[in-house]
Motif scaffolding. Sequence first.
Motif, PDB file in Angstrom:
ATOM      1  N   GLU A   1      -5.200   5.645  -7.043  1.00 54.98           N
ATOM      2  CA  GLU A   1      -4.377   5.842  -5.852  1.00 54.98           C
ATOM      3  C   GLU A   1      -5.228   5.924  -4.588  1.00 54.98           C
ATOM      4  O   GLU A   1      -6.294   6.533  -4.595  1.00 54.98           O
ATOM      5  N   PRO A   2      -4.720   5.362  -3.490  1.00 54.93           N
ATOM      6  CA  PRO A   2      -5.390   5.583  -2.209  1.00 54.93           C
ATOM      7  C   PRO A   2      -5.442   7.078  -1.918  1.00 54.93           C
ATOM      8  O   PRO A   2      -4.562   7.839  -2.342  1.00 54.93           O
ATOM      9  N   SER A   3      -6.478   7.490  -1.198  1.00 54.56           N
ATOM     10  CA  SER A   3      -6.675   8.924  -1.022  1.00 54.56           C
ATOM     11  C   SER A   3      -6.021   9.453   0.254  1.00 54.56           C
ATOM     12  O   SER A   3      -5.722  10.639   0.351  1.00 54.56           O
TER      13      SER A   3
ATOM     14  N   GLY B   1      -0.642   3.088  -5.544  1.00 49.36           N
ATOM     15  CA  GLY B   1      -1.839   2.488  -6.126  1.00 49.36           C
ATOM     16  C   GLY B   1      -1.567   2.036  -7.542  1.00 49.36           C
ATOM     17  O   GLY B   1      -1.957   0.941  -7.951  1.00 49.36           O
TER      18      GLY B   1
ATOM     19  N   THR C   1      -5.754  -1.494  -2.019  1.00 55.33           N
ATOM     20  CA  THR C   1      -5.157  -0.209  -1.612  1.00 55.33           C
ATOM     21  C   THR C   1      -6.206   0.841  -1.242  1.00 55.33           C
ATOM     22  O   THR C   1      -5.884   1.789  -0.542  1.00 55.33           O
TER      23      THR C   1
ATOM     24  N   THR D   1       0.809  -1.227   0.000  1.00 56.99           N
ATOM     25  CA  THR D   1       0.000   0.000   0.000  1.00 56.99           C
ATOM     26  C   THR D   1       0.845   1.281   0.000  1.00 56.99           C
ATOM     27  O   THR D   1       0.346   2.329  -0.399  1.00 56.99           O
TER      28      THR D   1
END
Lengths: 305, 305, 305, 305
Positions: free
Chosen positions: B89-91, A245, B237, A237
């Motif tokens: 993408e993870p935030s 990501g 993710t 992650t």
Amino acid sequence: MIDYSSTIDEIYEIILAEENIGKAAWYIPELANVNPDQFGVHLSCLDGQGYGIGDYKTKFSIQSISKVLSLSLAYKMLGDQIWERVGVEPSGNPFNSLIQLETDLGIPRNPLINGGAMVICDLLFSHLQKPIEDYLAFIRSICGNDTINYSAEIAASEKSVGYRNVALCNFIKSFGNIKNDPTAVLDFYFYMCSIEMTCEELSKTFLFLVHDGKMPTTQEEILTPSKSKRINAIMQTCGFYDESGEFSFRVGLPGKSGVGGGILALHPQKYCISVWSPKLNQKGNSYRGMKFLELFTTKTESSIF
Amino acid sequence: MIDYSSTIDEIYEIILAEENIGKAAWYIPELANVNPDQFGVHLSCLDGQGYGIGDYKTKFSIQSISKVLSLSLAYKMLGDQIWERVGVEPSGNPFNSLIQLETDLGIPRNPLINGGAMVICDLLFSHLQKPIEDYLAFIRSICGNDTINYSAEIAASEKSVGYRNVALCNFIKSFGNIKNDPTAVLDFYFYMCSIEMTCEELSKTFLFLVHDGKMPTTQEEILTPSKSKRINAIMQTCGFYDESGEFSFRVGLPGKSGVGGGILALHPQKYCISVWSPKLNQKGNSYRGMKFLELFTTKTESSIF
Amino acid sequence: MIDYSSTIDEIYEIILAEENIGKAAWYIPELANVNPDQFGVHLSCLDGQGYGIGDYKTKFSIQSISKVLSLSLAYKMLGDQIWERVGVEPSGNPFNSLIQLETDLGIPRNPLINGGAMVICDLLFSHLQKPIEDYLAFIRSICGNDTINYSAEIAASEKSVGYRNVALCNFIKSFGNIKNDPTAVLDFYFYMCSIEMTCEELSKTFLFLVHDGKMPTTQEEILTPSKSKRINAIMQTCGFYDESGEFSFRVGLPGKSGVGGGILALHPQKYCISVWSPKLNQKGNSYRGMKFLELFTTKTESSIF
Amino acid sequence: MIDYSSTIDEIYEIILAEENIGKAAWYIPELANVNPDQFGVHLSCLDGQGYGIGDYKTKFSIQSISKVLSLSLAYKMLGDQIWERVGVEPSGNPFNSLIQLETDLGIPRNPLINGGAMVICDLLFSHLQKPIEDYLAFIRSICGNDTINYSAEIAASEKSVGYRNVALCNFIKSFGNIKNDPTAVLDFYFYMCSIEMTCEELSKTFLFLVHDGKMPTTQEEILTPSKSKRINAIMQTCGFYDESGEFSFRVGLPGKSGVGGGILALHPQKYCISVWSPKLNQKGNSYRGMKFLELFTTKTESSIF
């Protein structure tokens, strides 16, 4: 050994034939001097076999990939108390961003961004007798190779221009989440990042995370299976800054990049693979490294997903 | 079938004996009325076998878990062009944060946060003849169950208090990244989230993502293997908002939560598991669901890492 | 002289009778040792007359009030080119915030927040032969008082705990907007802030900004009328960090506060007033100072608005 | 009357001779249709005299300048309780930013940015019998002119594209700081902004803020002196969005701009001046208006500083 050698050869040729886009880490003088067209790959398996191509026997600066090893050592020594000082969430921001630290009151989002790695260095600094020597000894032992070393030149070179890192470390100190003198912690941090390895050494060093925390040669436990899995989860992650990501999406393996142009990725229970090519994309990850690994897991269908 | 039934029983008993902390989603009137002590678990395997305990045959609102299915449908229909409108993408932020949208000029970080799911709804709205009917038909077909339905009451209830979602959708529209009328897109979005399933139905529905994109019963391809893996990677993710890293760290499986108290997680090639318990922790994820799954992958050593 | 003396007496008594809320600047050891109940006021007029009450003849650390003087010297010496390195906008953030610097690429919002004052120090450092001596000489000349001095103890005390300021300065350096060595600039900055004055000296020193840039005694021009007005304008919008709007709203005068508990405010063409009381409110401005000045402009109806 | 007429003529000619840079508010269809080369100026004095040049008798949409009048009405009716719902600090951000609202939990920084003006509209909506009619009556009374009116076309035009404003209002509602239905509040807001005036009418309307809150013709008190000064203070620090510091620095007067190309500025006890020229600079303020006023206060030396 799973025979991926012909696939590795094939992808290596494809990528070598394409334009090598990007820029080597220009802001660190010593890294800017490296020949940017070097390109090496090495895959290591649990049974001890391996396969390399290109410049896989050339030493390079592993830089942030080293953060996984300092995290491993701190997690091994101190256990889950380390999570009181650093989180496990992806940051959604570049590697050296200070923004989140202000809202998060000095607790870095994860141990693989610069601020988080400094907190880990601070923890090690407090608990190791001789931090610089002891960390090197740890790496040598898990790699089984006494020639692994720091580059004092690269550590000094990074220090000479590392204003953003000085800012980060002092900022965290201002919140009380660095316990030692920031200058001493930064010295250790720059040393920690200056470790040099070849692709071959790098992929062998990380095999313990493929093998549930145990050294594949001696079966010695470096980390418990649970801790080993958790470090892989954090790499999945958080291993590629604000491209984590994207790496997960395209490659589908836990991994970690460094601004020296190296990328390490691994498939639990199967293999560990390292790629090195100094030119970086806009997010600071090796251009050819990202491309190689995307093609590799696609062709071998070996993403963990 | 891998026999996890006794482990499931054991963990269920442990958790049932502990205090049930948290609060059901109080801000949506219809969800606040649900009995918060219900607790169900169901595991489905590729061979068609399954095992459930507790309230696994009770319908509940799957809420955001539905976003994985709308993403799957959009990805199937439109392919990689969807990534021009939403990231992977993870935030690093809560599910309904507007902050990043302002700096990212209206491109949501990923399709599993509210803003990203609205962009996916907008894409489906542009390409489906009858969005609400067609989406339901898609879900019924992959679940193989014609009784699956929306809850018009819950859709209306969410709409009546959904000011933050109205803000989000109009904000994205102001950047031009919603093409249809925001009110129509929101109506579809609230319907999409109001799908009701039992734990059993939920774990069966997601088996195609365990099976490289194919229905395990008919071998029909819903998604290509590559697309299926990529959706799993996004769940890994981004599936738990700003607790995604924590879930990955503790549980080690791709998954998705909903404010109705459901969590869906899966192990590629192995199984799909759903847990439902309405009380939520501070990050908006089921308190018992998180706990159950952490114990489950720990005891069965079946994290993907 | 406008006769405000009885009003000053009256308000002084009112405030003295009320509880003195807040906390002196606890994070700087030397400032934390000051007796927090001291309270002085002094008003100076253009005709040379003045009126003081309480501890108006006691020296205190003027801290950030000094930033107006370093700005005046830099503006005098270098003219409008200084605005290429620092803005004139209120920041909407605390005095030592790093957030905006990241989005503004190292250009501080204004010269009265810490980062902006460091950029001014850097400019002076590049253009003065002996920065520390020359800056002191400038202040002594406009105050007409050769006893004004730095406090080496307070400069050292601030330096010993100034991690946030070290972070700020190195962060700006990382964007290239500090040209000299950050450590040298910080040394000058801590000295600059350590100037000690009494209320009487302080209100006399700033009379040139009441008088369109000229010394009221000698009519010597320190700044052109236009530059003098512009510095007043910056104090009006930026003089109290994220309480600048509040000060403008309640008091209605250009002014500047310091964490030593001093506040300087002035009415163009009329008077200059200083208040000193060490206990600070939550925004870091003197609790009694804010209150005194609000009552003062209300009773004398002498807000500039 | 202070005789500024020849200075006004002179500056008008200078600016007319220079290139007219910028772009009229393109995103509101009805405003985009206005002839962008119109250019009017009008100055009104307390004694009833005035002087205009160019298109000073042409109606234009005063837009956000109207926010000062709605604030005046709310402050008059409800007093200091309004500050529980909106702040008085400059925002340091563009007029329609949502970022700060998230960290400030729905309390807009000041009443002159869009979010703050919506909260004021919400307050008026709760306390006026017929908000749209009553607000118009208030403006007509202080202007002494019954022909002042809304433009229903412009209100409708803004509404048709006002997604960002819909987002803002619903976002604040989600924090509970809008009490009425957001759609009704937005309707009132768009009407409020659609008021049309000539430069002459505009500068006359604002004379009460030059005169300590009293109508100069009838001496009727619209606001107390203290409230009048405080509104001027807010204009000084917050009247030009993230160019408020720049306006204060260059012009040195309290003022307010609108995207219709109007700017209103005033000198307490002296005069009120309005400029209208539709082309806007990058911060959304009239290009020629900013320039005219900078030259005006420089040549007349009438900045308040």
